[in-house]
Design an enzyme around this catalytic site. Sequence first.
Site, mmCIF file in Angstrom:
data_model
loop_
_atom_site.group_PDB
_atom_site.id
_atom_site.type_symbol
_atom_site.label_atom_id
_atom_site.label_comp_id
_atom_site.label_asym_id
_atom_site.label_seq_id
_atom_site.Cartn_x
_atom_site.Cartn_y
_atom_site.Cartn_z
ATOM 1 N N LYS A 228 0.819 -1.227 0.000
ATOM 2 C CA LYS A 228 0.000 0.000 0.000
ATOM 3 C C LYS A 228 0.845 1.266 0.000
ATOM 4 O O LYS A 228 2.020 1.243 0.344
ATOM 5 C CB LYS A 228 -0.974 -0.041 1.182
ATOM 6 C CG LYS A 228 -2.144 -0.987 0.885
ATOM 7 C CD LYS A 228 -3.287 -0.881 1.846
ATOM 8 C CE LYS A 228 -4.423 -1.781 1.356
ATOM 9 N NZ LYS A 228 -5.432 -2.020 2.370
ATOM 10 N N ARG A 262 -3.621 -10.059 4.852
ATOM 11 C CA ARG A 262 -4.031 -10.097 3.431
ATOM 12 C C ARG A 262 -2.869 -9.559 2.609
ATOM 13 O O ARG A 262 -2.533 -8.374 2.719
ATOM 14 C CB ARG A 262 -5.288 -9.238 3.248
ATOM 15 C CG ARG A 262 -5.842 -9.195 1.842
ATOM 16 C CD ARG A 262 -7.028 -8.251 1.780
ATOM 17 N NE ARG A 262 -7.638 -8.223 0.469
ATOM 18 C CZ ARG A 262 -7.205 -7.485 -0.543
ATOM 19 N NH1 ARG A 262 -6.169 -6.681 -0.387
ATOM 20 N NH2 ARG A 262 -7.820 -7.531 -1.708
HETATM 21 N N1 HH2 Z 1 -7.485 -3.641 0.742
HETATM 22 C C1 HH2 Z 1 -7.786 -3.650 -0.572
HETATM 23 C C2 HH2 Z 1 -8.884 -4.386 -1.039
HETATM 24 N N2 HH2 Z 1 -9.618 -5.125 -0.206
HETATM 25 N N3 HH2 Z 1 -10.064 -5.935 1.969
HETATM 26 C C3 HH2 Z 1 -9.768 -5.956 3.278
HETATM 27 N N4 HH2 Z 1 -10.486 -6.691 4.112
HETATM 28 N N5 HH2 Z 1 -8.733 -5.224 3.788
HETATM 29 C C4 HH2 Z 1 -7.941 -4.441 3.001
HETATM 30 O O1 HH2 Z 1 -7.024 -3.771 3.529
HETATM 31 C C5 HH2 Z 1 -8.223 -4.387 1.608
HETATM 32 C C6 HH2 Z 1 -9.322 -5.161 1.123
HETATM 33 C C7 HH2 Z 1 -6.962 -2.854 -1.530
HETATM 34 O O2 HH2 Z 1 -5.918 -3.624 -2.041
HETATM 35 P P1 HH2 Z 1 -5.950 -4.405 -3.434
HETATM 36 O O3 HH2 Z 1 -7.035 -5.415 -3.473
HETATM 37 O O4 HH2 Z 1 -4.594 -4.979 -3.677
HETATM 38 O O5 HH2 Z 1 -6.171 -3.272 -4.517
HETATM 39 P P2 HH2 Z 1 -7.444 -2.765 -5.320
HETATM 40 O O6 HH2 Z 1 -8.476 -2.332 -4.343
HETATM 41 O O7 HH2 Z 1 -6.913 -1.644 -6.164
HETATM 42 O O8 HH2 Z 1 -7.960 -3.912 -6.145
#
Ligand code: HH2
Length: 283
Positions: A228, A262
């Site tokens: 992040k 995660r």
């Molecule tokens: N962060 C993201 C997405 N989903 N779910 C939970 N429970 N906690 C988190 O911190 C979280 C999440 C964002 O990360 P990512 O899926 O890699 O990116 P994007 O939202 O751009 O798909």
Amino acid sequence: MNDLAPEESSLRCGRFVLSLARPLVMGVVNITPDSFSDGGEYLDADAAVEHARELAREGADIIDIGGESTRPGAEPVSASEELKRIMPALEGLRTLGVAISVDTSKPDVMRAALAGGADMINDIWAFRAEGAFEEVAPTNAAVCVMHMQGQPRTMQVAPHYDDVVGEVGSFLKERALAAKRLGIDDDRIVIDPGFGFGKSLQHNLCLLRGLKDLAGLGWPVLVGLSRKSMLGTITGRGVGDRVHASVAAALLAVINGARIVRVHDVGATRDAIAVFQALHTLS
Ligand code: HH2
């Protein structure tokens, strides 16, 4: 609230009962064109399934698939587009032998995903959409309720808290109790402070330091810090070059009470947790 300490308890997660005796690793597979770290890489269902298999080989306990990016400024997608992205992958992942979580905030997507065999619903909107908890309640699936201030599009504009740990904790407690009222038992509930979701670097660091207070609420804490932007701000590194910082952050989260991390980099995180666990269980 759970009477057992999280590390003595387990998580009911669809087809699985996952022991929380050691920290669990949730591997991320984004089936989107625009996710901040892996957007476009696994848009094809076969590529998504193959990547999930690789993460399972590296030791993921749960695979989290998502069809909508939630990065700041991301464009929303329709339920039908989200389903078109996730359902073929979900189908291909049923036989993987690890729990499958679906990252969505839409009750229609939850319903289809649960019918298609999802073991967990991970909702960054904490099931605030009307009817969301009701979709999950009659199943055996786990829920992850996450804190977010504002909406993805604008959440990073000027986040404000008087007491970030206290306010996030109150929100998560309220949402976990709402889940319980609808028939979702404690052993199916996970809480997440939502790093980067309507939070400045200072807020994120306060939450990382105050994680024990959230763990003290009694539900297992899931933490997503992987790659992040806060890690980019701290290290000065681009998104593809944040593995070391991500592993450090995951380990600090575990030390401070997180039971599920995660992450995108499963193998590296598993190794770090193995070192923690060796020390933790030394008699
Ligand atoms: N962060 C993201 C997405 N989903 N779910 C939970 N429970 N906690 C988190 O911190 C979280 C999440 C964002 O990360 P990512 O899926 O890699 O990116 P994007 O939202 O751009 O798909």
